[in-house]
Write a protein that holds these residues in place. Structure first.
Motif, mmCIF file in Angstrom:
data_model
loop_
_atom_site.group_PDB
_atom_site.id
_atom_site.type_symbol
_atom_site.label_atom_id
_atom_site.label_comp_id
_atom_site.label_asym_id
_atom_site.label_seq_id
_atom_site.Cartn_x
_atom_site.Cartn_y
_atom_site.Cartn_z
ATOM 1 N N CYS A 1 0.835 -1.215 0.000
ATOM 2 C CA CYS A 1 0.000 0.000 0.000
ATOM 3 C C CYS A 1 0.863 1.255 0.000
ATOM 4 C CB CYS A 1 -0.921 0.011 1.222
ATOM 5 S SG CYS A 1 -2.299 -1.143 1.119
ATOM 6 N N ASP A 2 1.918 1.242 0.778
ATOM 7 C CA ASP A 2 2.809 2.408 0.842
ATOM 8 C C ASP A 2 3.415 2.737 -0.523
ATOM 9 O OD1 ASP A 2 2.355 2.635 3.561
ATOM 10 O OD2 ASP A 2 4.177 1.558 4.133
ATOM 11 N N ASN A 3 3.550 1.738 -1.362
ATOM 12 C CA ASN A 3 4.188 1.915 -2.673
ATOM 13 C C ASN A 3 3.202 1.709 -3.829
ATOM 14 O OD1 ASN A 3 7.360 2.003 -2.076
ATOM 15 N ND2 ASN A 3 6.429 0.518 -0.681
ATOM 16 N N VAL A 4 1.907 1.761 -3.519
ATOM 17 C CA VAL A 4 0.912 1.354 -4.509
ATOM 18 C C VAL A 4 0.860 2.266 -5.733
ATOM 19 C CG1 VAL A 4 -1.076 2.598 -3.532
ATOM 20 C CG2 VAL A 4 -1.421 0.429 -4.763
ATOM 21 N N ARG A 5 1.091 3.551 -5.567
ATOM 22 C CA ARG A 5 1.027 4.452 -6.720
ATOM 23 C C ARG A 5 2.161 4.156 -7.704
ATOM 24 N NH1 ARG A 5 -2.461 8.830 -6.405
ATOM 25 N NH2 ARG A 5 -1.187 10.062 -7.836
ATOM 26 N N PHE A 6 3.323 3.822 -7.162
ATOM 27 C CA PHE A 6 4.445 3.450 -8.035
ATOM 28 C C PHE A 6 4.183 2.105 -8.705
ATOM 29 C CE2 PHE A 6 8.352 0.981 -8.534
ATOM 30 C CZ PHE A 6 9.042 1.783 -9.432
ATOM 31 N N LEU A 7 3.763 1.123 -7.922
ATOM 32 C CA LEU A 7 3.533 -0.220 -8.449
ATOM 33 C C LEU A 7 2.411 -0.237 -9.482
ATOM 34 C CD1 LEU A 7 3.860 -2.295 -5.154
ATOM 35 C CD2 LEU A 7 5.437 -2.325 -7.096
ATOM 36 N N ALA A 8 1.357 0.530 -9.228
ATOM 37 C CA ALA A 8 0.207 0.545 -10.135
ATOM 38 C C ALA A 8 0.576 1.059 -11.517
ATOM 39 C CB ALA A 8 -0.913 1.392 -9.546
ATOM 40 N N GLN A 9 1.575 1.911 -11.600
ATOM 41 C CA GLN A 9 1.970 2.484 -12.885
ATOM 42 C C GLN A 9 3.108 1.709 -13.550
ATOM 43 O OE1 GLN A 9 1.858 7.073 -12.872
ATOM 44 N NE2 GLN A 9 1.954 6.583 -10.687
ATOM 45 N N ASP A 10 3.604 0.681 -12.861
ATOM 46 C CA ASP A 10 4.663 -0.147 -13.436
ATOM 47 C C ASP A 10 4.036 -1.283 -14.231
ATOM 48 O OD1 ASP A 10 7.724 -0.819 -13.230
ATOM 49 O OD2 ASP A 10 6.659 -2.710 -12.937
ATOM 50 N N PRO A 11 4.564 -1.597 -15.418
ATOM 51 C CA PRO A 11 3.955 -2.648 -16.259
ATOM 52 C C PRO A 11 3.826 -4.008 -15.590
ATOM 53 C CG PRO A 11 5.541 -1.365 -17.517
ATOM 54 C CD PRO A 11 5.687 -0.935 -16.092
ATOM 55 N N THR A 12 4.783 -4.352 -14.710
ATOM 56 C CA THR A 12 4.690 -5.643 -14.013
ATOM 57 C C THR A 12 4.223 -5.478 -12.568
ATOM 58 O OG1 THR A 12 7.056 -5.536 -13.491
ATOM 59 C CG2 THR A 12 6.413 -6.790 -15.444
ATOM 60 N N ASN B 1 2.137 -3.628 -11.461
ATOM 61 C CA ASN B 1 0.677 -3.507 -11.501
ATOM 62 C C ASN B 1 -0.018 -4.816 -11.120
ATOM 63 O OD1 ASN B 1 -1.934 -3.827 -13.193
ATOM 64 N ND2 ASN B 1 -1.591 -1.622 -13.149
ATOM 65 N N TYR B 2 0.588 -5.933 -11.519
ATOM 66 C CA TYR B 2 -0.047 -7.229 -11.256
ATOM 67 C C TYR B 2 -0.005 -7.612 -9.774
ATOM 68 C CZ TYR B 2 -0.294 -7.761 -16.293
ATOM 69 O OH TYR B 2 -0.591 -7.566 -17.627
ATOM 70 N N VAL B 3 0.979 -7.095 -9.052
ATOM 71 C CA VAL B 3 1.017 -7.318 -7.606
ATOM 72 C C VAL B 3 -0.147 -6.578 -6.945
ATOM 73 C CG1 VAL B 3 2.306 -6.843 -5.487
ATOM 74 C CG2 VAL B 3 3.480 -7.781 -7.476
ATOM 75 N N VAL B 4 -0.412 -5.370 -7.401
ATOM 76 C CA VAL B 4 -1.547 -4.608 -6.859
ATOM 77 C C VAL B 4 -2.849 -5.345 -7.151
ATOM 78 C CG1 VAL B 4 -2.756 -2.392 -6.847
ATOM 79 C CG2 VAL B 4 -0.272 -2.451 -7.186
ATOM 80 N N GLN B 5 -2.984 -5.873 -8.357
ATOM 81 C CA GLN B 5 -4.187 -6.645 -8.695
ATOM 82 C C GLN B 5 -4.330 -7.863 -7.786
ATOM 83 O OE1 GLN B 5 -5.032 -7.397 -12.928
ATOM 84 N NE2 GLN B 5 -3.440 -5.923 -13.456
ATOM 85 N N CYS B 6 -3.200 -8.517 -7.503
ATOM 86 C CA CYS B 6 -3.221 -9.697 -6.627
ATOM 87 C C CYS B 6 -3.707 -9.325 -5.236
ATOM 88 C CB CYS B 6 -1.822 -10.316 -6.557
ATOM 89 S SG CYS B 6 -1.675 -11.689 -5.399
ATOM 90 N N VAL B 7 -3.208 -8.222 -4.714
ATOM 91 C CA VAL B 7 -3.591 -7.788 -3.362
ATOM 92 C C VAL B 7 -5.069 -7.412 -3.325
ATOM 93 C CG1 VAL B 7 -3.234 -6.013 -1.597
ATOM 94 C CG2 VAL B 7 -1.264 -7.060 -2.753
ATOM 95 N N ILE B 8 -5.522 -6.693 -4.317
ATOM 96 C CA ILE B 8 -6.942 -6.332 -4.368
ATOM 97 C C ILE B 8 -7.810 -7.579 -4.426
ATOM 98 C CG2 ILE B 8 -8.718 -5.247 -5.809
ATOM 99 C CD1 ILE B 8 -6.683 -3.118 -6.558
ATOM 100 N N GLY B 9 -7.328 -8.588 -5.144
ATOM 101 C CA GLY B 9 -8.077 -9.834 -5.273
ATOM 102 C C GLY B 9 -8.246 -10.586 -3.976
ATOM 103 N N LEU B 10 -7.441 -10.276 -2.961
ATOM 104 C CA LEU B 10 -7.601 -10.904 -1.649
ATOM 105 C C LEU B 10 -8.862 -10.403 -0.940
ATOM 106 C CD1 LEU B 10 -3.913 -10.722 -0.304
ATOM 107 C CD2 LEU B 10 -5.058 -12.668 -1.391
ATOM 108 N N GLU B 11 -9.357 -9.254 -1.409
ATOM 109 C CA GLU B 11 -10.587 -8.647 -0.881
ATOM 110 C C GLU B 11 -10.522 -8.415 0.630
ATOM 111 O OE1 GLU B 11 -14.374 -9.813 -2.489
ATOM 112 O OE2 GLU B 11 -13.432 -10.953 -4.104
ATOM 113 N N ASN B 12 -9.387 -7.893 1.056
ATOM 114 C CA ASN B 12 -9.243 -7.434 2.443
ATOM 115 C C ASN B 12 -9.845 -6.035 2.515
ATOM 116 O OD1 ASN B 12 -8.014 -5.941 4.681
ATOM 117 N ND2 ASN B 12 -6.659 -7.698 4.947
#
Length: 370
Positions: A238-249, A251-262
């Motif tokens: 979460c602390d790095n989500v803005r950077f990760l979300a804009q990175d081509p790869t 981004n998929y980690v952010v999708q994985c975390v969201i998919g946990l539905e916490n």
């Protein structure tokens, strides 16, 4: 076979070359038994000056028939048998575990010998060189290391394995074979035993998330991590989500975390991504992330940004963005009529601009939703 007498067993092994390796059998006659390993791994020779095997047992272990024969001997569950075989193969234990046939003897031997000999094996594999790592990235050795993890899961000796793996964590996570050893630890061992691997995952998460193969391993790791370290890792993401979300790869980690539905983590991510939804919608990986947000509790935040943006027409006409807008229309119609109506009004203002290209998809969807 009767192996009740240790002397007769020793004779059986010593005579094996005469019974099974005779020149007429053509199985071992004149073989210069050597293995060459790439990436700096050791090269060994187990032959005598005359061209015949100097260690009959290790040579037997590295043939299909010989390996089966030795496994049959071990099945007697006689400690004298396992100790004798151990004494003959110990010096070549690494070579054994990465061999096509020898690995079967290794895998059976580690569940047959006592704790003292197991410790000898672990010290040999981890003290001088990180043979655990070299075996983990080897197509046959990988199976041996996974078997070792299972065999030691209730033994203090498992710490040898965890430490060795943690020292090469990023290399293993980016290796197509080695990653499965890390995942085996997560599947078989408890969170306390795996703690060092959890720490290394947090330390290397950013680099792994940006690696084409590492991101796949990282997502598999996130799906398996247990205990309080999970929350720490998710909050770090979460602390790095803005950077990760804009990175081509990444981004998929952010999708994985969201998919946990916490709920708490997702709410934080959706909040942190505000101001980026329009931009992400027009990126290949980012568009999938925004669609995922729309299908979960981030829908209102995404659509509110669309409605308030003067860039929405560009999203609608984009090769990726038009699918995001279609998802926004479908999801809002099902779940929130008020915000759906607001999005319709916003799109209708520029409907004339959507007669060509990808914009036509939205015009077609308009008709089906009426």
């Amino acid at each position: 076979m009767d192996f009740s007498g240790i002397g007769s067993f020793g004779s059986c092994l010593d005579d094996f070359s005469g019974k099974y390796m005779s020149p007429c059998s053509c199985m071992y006659h004149g073989v210069d038994w050597s293995n060459d390993f790439s990436n700096g791994n050791p090269r060994f020779y187990a032959t005598s000056d005359g061209g015949y095997p100097s260690n009959t047992v290790i040579t037997m272990a590295m043939t299909e028939d010989g390996s089966k024969f030795l496994l049959e001997l071990l099945s007697s569950k006689d400690s004298r048998v396992s100790n004798l075989i151990f004494s003959r193969v110990f010096e070549f234990i690494f070579e054994l575990m990465i061999h096509q046939f020898g690995r079967y003897l290794f895998q059976q031997l580690i569940v047959s010998v006592d704790e003292i000999r197991l410790q000898m094996i672990m010290e040999k594999l981890t003290v001088a060189e990180n043979d655990i790592y070299h075996a983990s990235v080897h197509k046959y050795g990988n199976f041996s290391v996974k078997k070792l993890i299972t065999a030691l899961k209730r033994s203090p000796l498992i710490t040898y394995v965890i430490k060795a793996l943690s020292n090469k964590f990023e290399e293993l996570m980016t290796d197509p074979t080695g990653q499965y050893v890390i995942l085996e630890c997560l599947d078989v061992l408890d969170s306390r035993t795996n703690d060092l691997l959890y720490v290394r995952a947090m330390e290397g998460c950013l680099e792994l998330s940006r690696h084409e193969r590492g991101v796949v391993s990282m997502n598999a790791f996130i799906a398996r991590i247990k205990g309080p370290r999970l929350d720490q890792l998710l909050n770090w993401i979460c602390d790095n989500v803005r950077f990760l979300a804009q990175d081509p790869t990444g981004n998929y980690v952010v999708q994985c975390v969201i998919g946990l539905e916490n709920p708490a983590i997702n709410d934080r991510i959706f909040n942190l991504l505000e101001g980026l939804y329009v931009k992400l919608s027009m990126a290949k990986a980012g568009s999938h992330l925004v669609e995922q947000c729309l299908r979960l509790s981030g829908m209102n935040r995404v659509i509110s940004e669309f409605i308030g943006s003067d860039q929405l027409v560009f999203v609608v006409k984009d090769r990726y963005g038009n699918y995001v807008v279609q998802t926004a229309l479908k999801e809002s119609k099902k779940r929130d009529s008020r915000i759906h109506a607001s999005l319709i009004v916003k799109l209708e203002e520029r409907l004339d601009c959507l007669r060509h290209g990808y914009g036509r998809n939205i015009r077609t969807l308009f008709k089906s939703l009426q």
